[in-house]
Design an enzyme around this catalytic site. Sequence first.
Site, short mmCIF file in Angstrom:
data_model
loop_
_atom_site.label_atom_id
_atom_site.label_comp_id
_atom_site.label_asym_id
_atom_site.label_seq_id
_atom_site.Cartn_x
_atom_site.Cartn_y
_atom_site.Cartn_z
N HIS A 425 -53.18 -20.10 5.66
CA HIS A 425 -52.03 -19.24 5.45
C HIS A 425 -51.70 -18.37 6.67
O HIS A 425 -50.65 -17.73 6.71
CB HIS A 425 -52.26 -18.36 4.22
N ARG A 426 -52.59 -18.33 7.67
CA ARG A 426 -52.26 -17.64 8.91
C ARG A 426 -51.20 -18.42 9.69
O ARG A 426 -50.40 -17.84 10.43
CB ARG A 426 -53.51 -17.48 9.79
#
Length: 454
Positions: A425-426
Amino acid sequence: MSPAMIKEFRLPDLGEGLTESEILSWRVSVGDTVELNQVIAEVETAKAVVELPSPFAGTVAALHEQPGSVVEVGKPIVSFEVDDAGAAPSGEGAAPGGAAGADEPKREATLVGYGAAVEKGGRPARKARTFATPAAAPQEAHPAEAAAAQAAPAAVVPAPETTGERPRSTPPVRKLARDLGVDLTRVPGTGERGLITREDVQRFAAGSTEGAAPAAVRPAGEREIRTPIKGVRKYTAAAMVQSAFTAPHVTEFLTVDVTAAMELLERLKSNRAFAGYKLTPLTLAAKAVLIALKRNPTLNSRWDDAAQEIVQFNYVNLGIAAATPRGLTVPNIKDADTMSLLELSAALSELTDTARAGKTTPEDLSGGTISITNIGVFGIDAGTPILNPGEAAIIALGAVRKAPWVHNDELAVRQVMSLSLSFDHRLVDGEQGSRFLADVGAILSDPGMVLTMV
């Protein structure tokens, strides 16, 4: 005649800064004469089994480690008696990183099993691709059992005539032999061309060369089996822990009607252009992933924490998770995005056959950009796959099952598959991950949708 001297060969770094390797077997003995680059040992790194070539031409003076020993990089493993002419010249045969001793020049060339040479920019050099029509896939080797069978005192079995060659067997069979204390040079092989099988080892351990292998008997008081954590399994465990606690995982699921894709698969199998090629749902799914990546390139990237940068790849090295006798590995197909469906099919067959045989090289295990794990072959529908370290996404393919489905506003029996996408999700927002997963699903549910995407 040139004066003789003793040269030590130290265990080299076999790729990506690995710190240790296990000696699986020696191909030479003390007193043997070896040639430059002759294979002298088989070792297992944290990623793969590789053959170790000799950096010298000369006579084996001493073997410093026994099979089964885990040796740190830089420690001496074998000594040679050589003359001045037998020492490896610079760039030929010398072990990497000064592994042949402090008095040896550092090698520049790449030896067999030492991994890929590196081009400018740090990207592994690519191997030329040649695809022959693949033959039928070999029977998958079973993992070696760690429990040793306890039986009556072994009968005297005459040793087969020795030819000076190493007994032919597979890595799992050699491990089973070590666990049971069996000398493979004394075991008659009943497999093809004298190959020693698991059953041959078990029969020999039980003191019989005839009949079925006896069932293992648990010694009194032994209620658990302890296996050292090393090799591929040790590396995999460390990598998965690092990935799980470094990258914030998000997993999304999508179940799709893949009836049209399965019908396409059957038509392709009957097409003469695909004769001899192994076509499976994984083949079509891999192609769908590659097409979807062109529309959603953020999933083909990595997080560079040291440089505080997001690195987006303009090529796709497609990793395929493979369960092997030595544990889980994720070899990858280099530049898979440039391949036709035929080339991709051949590359997948070669990758899986090589992995099952335990011959995957460190080069093939490094440099992946996105991965697929095919859990459907085990009858599993969905899961939450863990990212391969350094990659932004991994997609799991569930089993293809017949199920009731609404098709053309009517209830019908269709073939369905669940897709599970985990992403970092980064690097990947929820919208980007969802669009990618939807694209893969759209292609598999209606292969004609590709015309609207490319």
